[in-house]
Design a protein around this motif. Sequence first.
Motif, short mmCIF file in Angstrom:
data_model
loop_
_atom_site.label_atom_id
_atom_site.label_comp_id
_atom_site.label_asym_id
_atom_site.label_seq_id
_atom_site.Cartn_x
_atom_site.Cartn_y
_atom_site.Cartn_z
N ALA A 39 0.76 -1.43 -0.02
CA ALA A 39 -0.20 -0.21 -0.06
C ALA A 39 0.97 1.58 -0.36
N GLY A 40 1.99 1.12 -0.55
CA GLY A 40 2.84 1.93 -0.43
C GLY A 40 3.11 3.12 -1.82
N CYS A 41 2.67 2.25 -3.07
CA CYS A 41 2.97 3.27 -4.12
C CYS A 41 1.91 4.11 -4.75
N MET A 42 0.68 3.08 -5.11
CA MET A 42 -0.51 2.89 -5.82
C MET A 42 -0.07 3.05 -6.84
N MET A 43 -0.10 2.18 -7.30
CA MET A 43 0.45 1.72 -8.97
C MET A 43 -0.20 0.52 -9.18
N ASN A 65 -6.10 5.69 3.42
CA ASN A 65 -5.09 6.98 3.92
C ASN A 65 -4.65 7.03 2.06
N LYS A 66 -4.44 6.10 1.79
CA LYS A 66 -4.22 5.63 0.46
C LYS A 66 -4.95 7.04 -0.33
N LEU A 67 -6.38 6.35 -0.67
CA LEU A 67 -6.84 6.63 -1.80
C LEU A 67 -7.48 7.61 -1.60
N GLY A 68 -7.88 7.95 0.01
CA GLY A 68 -8.93 9.46 0.48
C GLY A 68 -9.75 9.56 -0.16
N ALA A 69 -10.76 9.68 -0.86
CA ALA A 69 -12.38 9.72 -1.53
C ALA A 69 -12.39 9.28 -2.86
N TRP A 70 -11.73 8.35 -3.48
CA TRP A 70 -11.36 8.13 -4.52
C TRP A 70 -12.55 6.39 -3.54
N VAL A 71 -11.29 5.82 -2.76
CA VAL A 71 -12.06 4.67 -1.75
C VAL A 71 -13.40 4.65 -2.26
#
Length: 114
Positions: A39-43, A65-71
């Motif tokens: 869950a570090g790169c978002m690739m 935390n990584k994706l925010g509202a996208w999730v």
Amino acid sequence: MKVTFLPSGKQIEVKAGVTLLQASRLAGISIPTRCGGKAGCMMCKVEVPGGEGCHLSKPGRAERNKLGAWVDQGTRLACQATVQGSVTVQVPEDKLKAAIRKQLERQAEEDNLW
Ligand code: FES
């Protein structure tokens, strides 16, 4: 449980708890990663069409935390989301592949016109 990857339409049967990233590798689908599935790169972002998201594990803290509202709009990290039921996911194409596919589709349309 069946996982279908778009746009290729490739399908794979997996057990519950397998991540989408693991399923993609079993299916021969290439999803890029740089962080090794942490869950570090978002690739490894994939899109899950409306309603299908309930067939995946709920997003954990790291993924949220990584994706925010996208999730909440159907984006998931393939390395974090685990399969809980049959599901269809949209894998983003890399830009070069997308351009080639569009060109081939245009050519096929032109060929059909003649
Ligand atoms: S592989 Fe890096 S965030 Fe999923």
